[in-house]
Design an enzyme around this catalytic site. Structure first.
Site, PDB file in Angstrom:
ATOM      1  N   GLU A  96      84.729  36.508  56.853  1.00 31.08           N
ATOM      2  CA  GLU A  96      85.756  37.411  56.309  1.00 31.08           C
ATOM      3  C   GLU A  96      85.189  38.331  55.222  1.00 31.08           C
ATOM      4  O   GLU A  96      85.162  37.975  54.049  1.00 31.08           O
ATOM      5  CB  GLU A  96      86.917  36.600  55.726  1.00 31.08           C
ATOM      6  CG  GLU A  96      88.022  37.490  55.169  1.00 31.08           C
ATOM      7  CD  GLU A  96      89.234  36.722  54.639  1.00 31.08           C
ATOM      8  OE1 GLU A  96      89.285  35.487  54.757  1.00 31.08           O
ATOM      9  OE2 GLU A  96      90.134  37.386  54.103  1.00 31.08           O
ATOM     10  N   LYS A 101      87.006  38.066  60.630  1.00 27.22           N
ATOM     11  CA  LYS A 101      88.318  38.345  60.017  1.00 27.22           C
ATOM     12  C   LYS A 101      88.165  39.567  59.103  1.00 27.22           C
ATOM     13  O   LYS A 101      87.855  39.437  57.925  1.00 27.22           O
ATOM     14  CB  LYS A 101      88.785  37.115  59.231  1.00 27.22           C
ATOM     15  CG  LYS A 101      90.084  37.334  58.465  1.00 27.22           C
ATOM     16  CD  LYS A 101      90.729  36.028  58.060  1.00 27.22           C
ATOM     17  CE  LYS A 101      91.891  36.258  57.126  1.00 27.22           C
ATOM     18  NZ  LYS A 101      92.773  35.105  57.002  1.00 27.22           N
TER      19      LYS A 101
HETATM   20  P1  13P Z   1      96.563  37.998  53.683  1.00 30.25           P
HETATM   21  O1  13P Z   1      96.955  38.147  55.141  1.00 30.25           O
HETATM   22  O2  13P Z   1      97.714  37.723  52.786  1.00 30.25           O
HETATM   23  O3  13P Z   1      95.660  39.102  53.231  1.00 30.25           O
HETATM   24  O4  13P Z   1      95.705  36.664  53.597  1.00 30.25           O
HETATM   25  C1  13P Z   1      94.772  36.412  54.557  1.00 30.25           C
HETATM   26  C2  13P Z   1      93.637  35.681  53.961  1.00 30.25           C
HETATM   27  O5  13P Z   1      93.290  34.610  54.426  1.00 30.25           O
HETATM   28  C3  13P Z   1      92.913  36.303  52.848  1.00 30.25           C
HETATM   29  O6  13P Z   1      91.746  35.592  52.590  1.00 30.25           O
END
Ligand code: 13P
Length: 345
Positions: A185, A227
């Site tokens: 991510e 992600k």
């Molecule tokens: P949000 O969808 O609220 O951005 O959170 C996703 C997430 O896992 C952020 O690390």
């Protein structure tokens, strides 16, 4: 690279990439869930955190729309209200894959003093921690890198992009060696007034670096999930909630250019977009791709935190007799996201 876990990793990826489903990100750290609870006047204590998460996990037919849930460590080991099983067991019984946030927050300073750029903490003992989480039932992990855009200061700096890409790759490799599918991510946070073009350039640059380092580390791209953020204007830009067409077009363009076909799934974070915007835009990406008579080479779906929980949190508002209403609100949003992930909203 082959590990003794390849079959388990492959089975997890197949589940997380299932069409029409996505991930619920319920892994808010204790500090972050505190902010969400504050917005509805709820005290940030363990009993409320457990109640809230159990409410989501036990919603009727949640398994139709949710393939996996990312947990914070406290929740991985938490017992259900009646004390008979863990929340992790509740998920597994519904064939929902439990995952675990393994990073310890974006707290390591990078680059020039005062620019506020960071690398993510959590590498110490990561292999041992992953092995323990696997034993406790987790089958995938998440590590969030945080990058900021500031046009005047030319951020993110090359140093921050490089450091975060390296950490993500190192983490991903360690996860695969321990049986956890890594969710990679790299979040470019939406703070700022920058336009969507800037976001496009930065997202492309960051994803290119991330895949460069994943390849250098010999991470198996078939056994991971990406992600990313959508390519949006900054949250302080007046176009922020409006320009869906550009968001969808640019996001598709960047992902098709940067993400190898070997990656089984791309599951977006919602990053503070409204629930509606997060599903509308995902839907549009699929519609555009269909209109051009092409199919995406990977599953393109959601791994939302706020965009799956905001209405449900309001419906609950800390009054446990509202749990049923909160579950209904959550399932309604999950259903919209599911339809959006098929381009059928
Ligand atoms: P949000 O969808 O609220 O951005 O959170 C996703 C997430 O896992 C952020 O690390």
């Amino acid at each position: 690279m082959m590990t003794g876990f390849d079959d388990a990793l492959r089975a997890t990826c197949a589940k997380l990439a299932e069409p029409g489903k996505g991930i619920l990100a319920a892994d808010e750290s204790t500090g972050t869930i505190g902010k969400r609870f504050q917005s509805i006047g709820v005290e940030n204590v363990e009993a409320n955190r457990r109640f809230w998460r159990e409410t989501l996990f036990t919603a009727k037919e949640v398994e139709k729309y949710i393939s996996g849930v990312i947990l914070f460590e406290e929740t991985l080991y938490a017992k259900s209200e009646d004390g008979t099983e863990t929340l992790t067991e509740i998920l597994r019984k519904k064939d929902i894959v439990p995952g675990i946030k393994v990073d310890k927050g974006a707290t390591i300073p990078v680059g020039k003093d005062g620019d506020g750029e960071t690398d993510t903490d959590g590498m110490d003992g990561l292999g041992e921690r992953c092995a323990a989480f696997y034993k406790a039932g987790a089958r995938f992990a998440k590590w969030r890198a945080v990058l900021k855009i500031d046009v005047e200061k030319a951020l993110p700096s090359a140093d921050a992009v490089e450091a975060n890409a390296k950490s993500l790759a190192k983490y991903a490799k360690i996860c695969q060696e321990n049986g956890l599918v890594p969710i990679v991510e790299p979040e470019i946070v939406p703070d700022g007034k920058h336009d969507v073009e800037v976001s496009k350039t930065v997202t492309k640059n960051v994803l290119t670096k991330v895949f460069e380092h994943l390849n250098k580390e010999n991470v198996n791209l078939e056994l991971m999930v990406l992600k990313p953020n959508m390519v949006t204007p900054g949250s302080g830009n007046e176009e922020s909630e409006k320009d869906d067409l550009k968001v969808a077009e640019y996001t598709n363009e960047v992902l098709l250019a940067c993400v190898p076909e070997a990656v089984p799934a791309i599951l977006f974070l919602s990053g503070g977009q409204s629930e509606d915007a997060a599903s509308r835009r995902l839907n549009l990406m699929h519609k555009m791709q269909k209109e051009s008579d092409k199919t995406f080479p990977w599953t393109l779906s959601y791994s939302y935190g706020r965009a799956l929980q905001a209405s449900a949190l309001k419906a609950w508002s800390g009054d446990n007799s509202n749990a049923g209403k909160a579950q209904e609100a959550f399932i309604e949003k999950a259903k919209s996201c599911s339809l959006a992930s098929l381009g059928e909203l």
